[in-house]
Design a protein around this motif. Structure first.
Motif, PDB file in Angstrom:
ATOM      1  N   ALA A   8       0.859  -1.180   0.000  1.00 13.91           N
ATOM      2  CA  ALA A   8       0.000   0.000   0.000  1.00 13.91           C
ATOM      3  C   ALA A   8       0.894   1.228   0.000  1.00 13.91           C
ATOM      4  CB  ALA A   8      -0.919  -0.007   1.224  1.00 13.91           C
ATOM      5  N   ASN A   9       0.869   1.986  -1.089  1.00 15.39           N
ATOM      6  CA  ASN A   9       1.684   3.186  -1.194  1.00 15.39           C
ATOM      7  C   ASN A   9       0.874   4.402  -0.778  1.00 15.39           C
ATOM      8  OD1 ASN A   9       4.127   2.027  -2.138  1.00 15.39           O
ATOM      9  ND2 ASN A   9       3.232   1.799  -4.162  1.00 15.39           N
ATOM     10  N   ARG A  10       1.423   5.148   0.133  1.00 17.67           N
ATOM     11  CA  ARG A  10       0.744   6.318   0.663  1.00 17.67           C
ATOM     12  C   ARG A  10       1.422   7.586   0.174  1.00 17.67           C
ATOM     13  NH1 ARG A  10      -4.076   5.421   2.525  1.00 17.67           N
ATOM     14  NH2 ARG A  10      -3.918   6.871   4.271  1.00 17.67           N
ATOM     15  N   ALA A  11       0.774   8.726   0.403  1.00 15.33           N
ATOM     16  CA  ALA A  11       1.331  10.019   0.008  1.00 15.33           C
ATOM     17  C   ALA A  11       2.679  10.229   0.686  1.00 15.33           C
ATOM     18  CB  ALA A  11       0.359  11.136   0.388  1.00 15.33           C
ATOM     19  N   GLY A  12       3.591  10.862  -0.041  1.00 13.86           N
ATOM     20  CA  GLY A  12       4.910  11.121   0.513  1.00 13.86           C
ATOM     21  C   GLY A  12       5.872   9.969   0.330  1.00 13.86           C
ATOM     22  N   GLY A  13       5.494   8.948  -0.455  1.00 16.74           N
ATOM     23  CA  GLY A  13       6.392   7.831  -0.718  1.00 16.74           C
ATOM     24  C   GLY A  13       6.431   6.785   0.367  1.00 16.74           C
ATOM     25  N   ARG A  14       5.523   6.851   1.328  1.00 16.74           N
ATOM     26  CA  ARG A  14       5.490   5.872   2.415  1.00 16.74           C
ATOM     27  C   ARG A  14       4.801   4.599   1.935  1.00 16.74           C
ATOM     28  NH1 ARG A  14       2.405   6.828   8.212  1.00 16.74           N
ATOM     29  NH2 ARG A  14       3.533   5.248   9.425  1.00 16.74           N
ATOM     30  N   THR A  15       5.460   3.469   2.127  1.00 18.34           N
ATOM     31  CA  THR A  15       4.905   2.185   1.707  1.00 18.34           C
ATOM     32  C   THR A  15       4.640   1.316   2.927  1.00 18.34           C
ATOM     33  OG1 THR A  15       6.089   2.267  -0.406  1.00 18.34           O
ATOM     34  CG2 THR A  15       5.271   0.126   0.303  1.00 18.34           C
ATOM     35  N   VAL A  16       3.441   0.783   3.006  1.00 12.41           N
ATOM     36  CA  VAL A  16       3.048  -0.103   4.100  1.00 12.41           C
ATOM     37  C   VAL A  16       2.811  -1.494   3.521  1.00 12.41           C
ATOM     38  CG1 VAL A  16       1.335  -0.583   5.889  1.00 12.41           C
ATOM     39  CG2 VAL A  16       2.009   1.786   5.399  1.00 12.41           C
ATOM     40  N   LEU A  17       3.382  -2.479   4.173  1.00 13.58           N
ATOM     41  CA  LEU A  17       3.145  -3.870   3.817  1.00 13.58           C
ATOM     42  C   LEU A  17       2.016  -4.385   4.703  1.00 13.58           C
ATOM     43  CD1 LEU A  17       4.019  -6.510   2.352  1.00 13.58           C
ATOM     44  CD2 LEU A  17       5.574  -6.908   4.285  1.00 13.58           C
ATOM     45  N   THR A  18       0.902  -4.779   4.096  1.00 13.16           N
ATOM     46  CA  THR A  18      -0.184  -5.360   4.872  1.00 13.16           C
ATOM     47  C   THR A  18      -0.088  -6.879   4.772  1.00 13.16           C
ATOM     48  OG1 THR A  18      -1.710  -5.163   2.997  1.00 13.16           O
ATOM     49  CG2 THR A  18      -1.703  -3.391   4.589  1.00 13.16           C
ATOM     50  N   VAL A  19      -0.161  -7.524   5.928  1.00  9.69           N
ATOM     51  CA  VAL A  19       0.064  -8.960   6.041  1.00  9.69           C
ATOM     52  C   VAL A  19      -1.159  -9.575   6.701  1.00  9.69           C
ATOM     53  CG1 VAL A  19       1.654 -10.737   6.861  1.00  9.69           C
ATOM     54  CG2 VAL A  19       2.501  -8.421   6.421  1.00  9.69           C
ATOM     55  N   THR A  20      -1.762 -10.567   6.058  1.00 11.69           N
ATOM     56  CA  THR A  20      -2.964 -11.174   6.609  1.00 11.69           C
ATOM     57  C   THR A  20      -2.842 -12.688   6.664  1.00 11.69           C
ATOM     58  OG1 THR A  20      -4.090 -11.397   4.470  1.00 11.69           O
ATOM     59  CG2 THR A  20      -4.357  -9.306   5.629  1.00 11.69           C
ATOM     60  N   GLY A  21      -3.579 -13.269   7.601  1.00  7.47           N
ATOM     61  CA  GLY A  21      -3.697 -14.714   7.727  1.00  7.47           C
ATOM     62  C   GLY A  21      -5.145 -15.074   7.976  1.00  7.47           C
ATOM     63  N   ASP A  22      -5.386 -16.249   8.528  1.00  9.64           N
ATOM     64  CA  ASP A  22      -6.754 -16.654   8.859  1.00  9.64           C
ATOM     65  C   ASP A  22      -7.322 -15.837  10.016  1.00  9.64           C
ATOM     66  OD1 ASP A  22      -7.281 -18.543   6.951  1.00  9.64           O
ATOM     67  OD2 ASP A  22      -6.586 -20.238   8.147  1.00  9.64           O
ATOM     68  N   ARG A  23      -6.470 -15.579  11.003  1.00  6.95           N
ATOM     69  CA  ARG A  23      -6.955 -15.031  12.264  1.00  6.95           C
ATOM     70  C   ARG A  23      -6.504 -13.613  12.564  1.00  6.95           C
ATOM     71  NH1 ARG A  23     -11.339 -17.796  13.693  1.00  6.95           N
ATOM     72  NH2 ARG A  23     -11.027 -20.042  13.426  1.00  6.95           N
ATOM     73  N   GLN A  24      -5.465 -13.120  11.889  1.00  5.83           N
ATOM     74  CA  GLN A  24      -4.951 -11.790  12.187  1.00  5.83           C
ATOM     75  C   GLN A  24      -4.490 -11.096  10.916  1.00  5.83           C
ATOM     76  OE1 GLN A  24      -1.865 -12.361  15.220  1.00  5.83           O
ATOM     77  NE2 GLN A  24      -3.242 -11.462  16.731  1.00  5.83           N
ATOM     78  N   ALA A  25      -4.424  -9.756  11.007  1.00  5.57           N
ATOM     79  CA  ALA A  25      -3.840  -8.934   9.962  1.00  5.57           C
ATOM     80  C   ALA A  25      -2.987  -7.871  10.635  1.00  5.57           C
ATOM     81  CB  ALA A  25      -4.915  -8.289   9.097  1.00  5.57           C
ATOM     82  N   SER A  26      -1.952  -7.402   9.941  1.00  9.96           N
ATOM     83  CA  SER A  26      -1.102  -6.354  10.498  1.00  9.96           C
ATOM     84  C   SER A  26      -0.587  -5.461   9.390  1.00  9.96           C
ATOM     85  CB  SER A  26       0.070  -6.956  11.284  1.00  9.96           C
ATOM     86  OG  SER A  26       0.999  -7.582  10.404  1.00  9.96           O
ATOM     87  N   GLY A  27      -0.163  -4.264   9.785  1.00 11.42           N
ATOM     88  CA  GLY A  27       0.474  -3.334   8.868  1.00 11.42           C
ATOM     89  C   GLY A  27       1.899  -3.091   9.310  1.00 11.42           C
ATOM     90  N   VAL A  28       2.846  -3.195   8.378  1.00 10.67           N
ATOM     91  CA  VAL A  28       4.272  -3.090   8.702  1.00 10.67           C
ATOM     92  C   VAL A  28       4.894  -2.012   7.826  1.00 10.67           C
ATOM     93  CG1 VAL A  28       6.475  -4.321   8.737  1.00 10.67           C
ATOM     94  CG2 VAL A  28       4.374  -5.530   9.332  1.00 10.67           C
ATOM     95  N   GLU A  29       5.649  -1.133   8.449  1.00  8.64           N
ATOM     96  CA  GLU A  29       6.378  -0.109   7.707  1.00  8.64           C
ATOM     97  C   GLU A  29       7.432  -0.785   6.841  1.00  8.64           C
ATOM     98  OE1 GLU A  29       6.185   3.548   6.753  1.00  8.64           O
ATOM     99  OE2 GLU A  29       5.858   3.594   8.911  1.00  8.64           O
ATOM    100  N   MET A  30       7.355  -0.581   5.526  1.00 10.67           N
ATOM    101  CA  MET A  30       8.257  -1.273   4.613  1.00 10.67           C
ATOM    102  C   MET A  30       9.711  -0.863   4.823  1.00 10.67           C
ATOM    103  SD  MET A  30       7.911  -3.552   2.162  1.00 10.67           S
ATOM    104  CE  MET A  30       8.691  -4.207   0.695  1.00 10.67           C
ATOM    105  N   SER A  31       9.943   0.373   5.188  1.00 17.88           N
ATOM    106  CA  SER A  31      11.315   0.865   5.310  1.00 17.88           C
ATOM    107  C   SER A  31      12.031   0.351   6.549  1.00 17.88           C
ATOM    108  CB  SER A  31      11.319   2.395   5.318  1.00 17.88           C
ATOM    109  OG  SER A  31      10.555   2.885   6.416  1.00 17.88           O
TER     110      SER A  31
END
Length: 418
Positions: free
Chosen positions: A165-188
């Motif tokens: 997921a690319n956001r304004a200002g060049g910030r990229t977030v990696l979204t990670v999902t499974g059966d029971r949980q999801a998380s957002g991780v700063e790519m940098s």
């Protein structure tokens, strides 16, 4: 004079103990969790600019990173080779292995390659050196019963539960999902931004929008509903159903930049493709786009491209008005898209690349290498950075056959520059 019986028993006990310890040490060294990182020893290669045409054939599916390297997936390894336009796979430029975890997915953004493992571990590598940039613990991957084919195409071209997921200002977030949980991780940095519980397999992932939202399909309570989740906070910002849509939705992302990330549109339908409807993904509620209703239509920028009676036609995604048509291609279908290019495959396995804004022919080549011929069916496809890679399947295609029956040759992937 013999050894006393007591001493003999003591010696035997000590020997047995030492043997047990030795076996335990050897077993630990073989079976203990471990990682092996083999970094690059050569200079980072320059970006290649090959002429349009077939580059070569490969036994595994490549993910081209930074326009300089080809990255591959193995059972417990992610590795890279060079040059990016090499005719065959070469010795690894760098390699990263883990044991006993299995590799489940790979994504890349810029010069960062992130691998996901069966124990939930995320490992980011510097593409230029193969050195570890960061490690993080993500949600456990969803259990899968899908057959893992030898090319690893599903792992690098369509990794389950990994989205950018690319956001304004060049910030990229990696979204990670499974059966029971999801998380957002700063790519940098690998810093976890959020983590949330999910209801289970009654919810599935669709992709991310061009504005960065994670798209999910929730069928846990009542009719299937599409949800949009903010990648920075993890909060569901909107839940939406197509007006008059069926209770059991089939949702297909369209116009994605890579894999199922940064998608421009959706197509919703009922079971058996009944009532297919296209929708543009803007910042608010999805907008109806009738030009995207037919199955097989692709989205590139502001254009919807499809093939009608053997003629490629480009229409405005917003108004549906015809913008261009190209009738000189013969029978063909849309194979893949990437920014600034739409790729069609003819019935004789010619790869035709058009400018999606004008319909102008950019390149055309026959997807043949050596004496392999063109008598094959396309399997998984990937397109990015001016390249197209296609799995070649043996005809008639047997989806239940083993890899030898399923693929045309041992080097099943053909790679072309466009």
């Amino acid at each position: 004079m013999g050894i006393p019986r007591g001493r003999r028993r003591l010696a035997m006990a000590v020997a047995a103990l030492l043997a047990t310890v030795a076996v335990a040490v050897i077993g630990y060294r073989v079976l203990a969790p471990a990682e092996v990182s083999t970094v690059a020893r050569a200079e980072y290669p320059a970006a290649a600019r090959p002429a349009a045409g077939v580059i070569g054939r490969l036994p595994v599916a490549p993910l081209i990173v930074d326009g300089r390297l080809r990255v591959y997936a193995a059972h417990r390894q992610v590795y890279a080779d060079r040059p990016v336009d090499g005719r065959y796979r070469t010795s690894p430029y760098w390699s990263y292995r883990r044991w006993p975890a299995e590799l489940t997915g790979v994504v890349a953004s810029g010069s960062t390659v992130v691998s996901r493992w069966s124990d939930g571990r995320l490992v980011a590598l510097d593409a230029s050196t193969g050195r570890v940039r960061w490690r993080a613990d993500g949600p456990a991957p969803a259990r899968s019963t899908a057959v893992v084919r030898r090319t690893g195409a599903a792992t690098v071209w369509n990794p389950s539960g990994l989205f950018l997921a690319n956001r304004a200002g060049g910030r990229t977030v990696l979204t990670v999902t499974g059966d029971r949980q999801a998380s957002g991780v700063e790519m940098s940095s690998g810093r976890e931004l959020w983590r949330t519980d999910l209801p289970g397999r009654c919810r599935s992932d669709i992709g991310t929008t061009a504005s960065g939202q994670l798209i999910g399909l929730d069928a846990c309570a009542g009719p299937a509903t599409i949800e949009f989740r903010d990648p920075v906070t993890g909060l569901v910002s909107e839940r939406w159903r197509p007006p008059g849509g069926p209770n059991n939705l089939v949702v297909t992302p369209l116009g994605c930049r890579t894999g199922r990330s940064e998608c421009l549109a959706l197509r919703t339908a009922g079971p058996g493709d009944a009532g297919g409807r296209g929708w543009l993904l803007d910042s608010g509620e999805p907008l109806a786009a009738p030009a995207l209703d037919p199955a097989g239509v692709a989205v590139v920028g502001e254009q919807a491209v499809g093939v009608v009676d053997g003629t490629a036609v480009g229409r405005s995604t917003r108004s549906g008005a015809e913008v261009w048509r190209n009738a000189g291609l013969g029978p063909a279908r849309v194979l893949a898209t990437q920014p600034g290019r739409v790729h069609l495959l003819t019935e004789t396995n010619d790869l035709v690349t058009l400018d999606p804004a004008t319909g102008r022919l950019l390149s055309r080549c026959t997807l043949n290498v050596g004496s392999d011929g063109t008598g094959w069916a396309p399997g998984a496809v990937w397109a990015e950075a001016g390249y197209v890679a296609v799995e070649r399947l043996r005809e008639p295609v047997d989806p239940d056959g083993d890899d030898q029956r399923y693929y045309l040759t041992a080097e099943a992937v053909i790679l072309a520059a466009t």
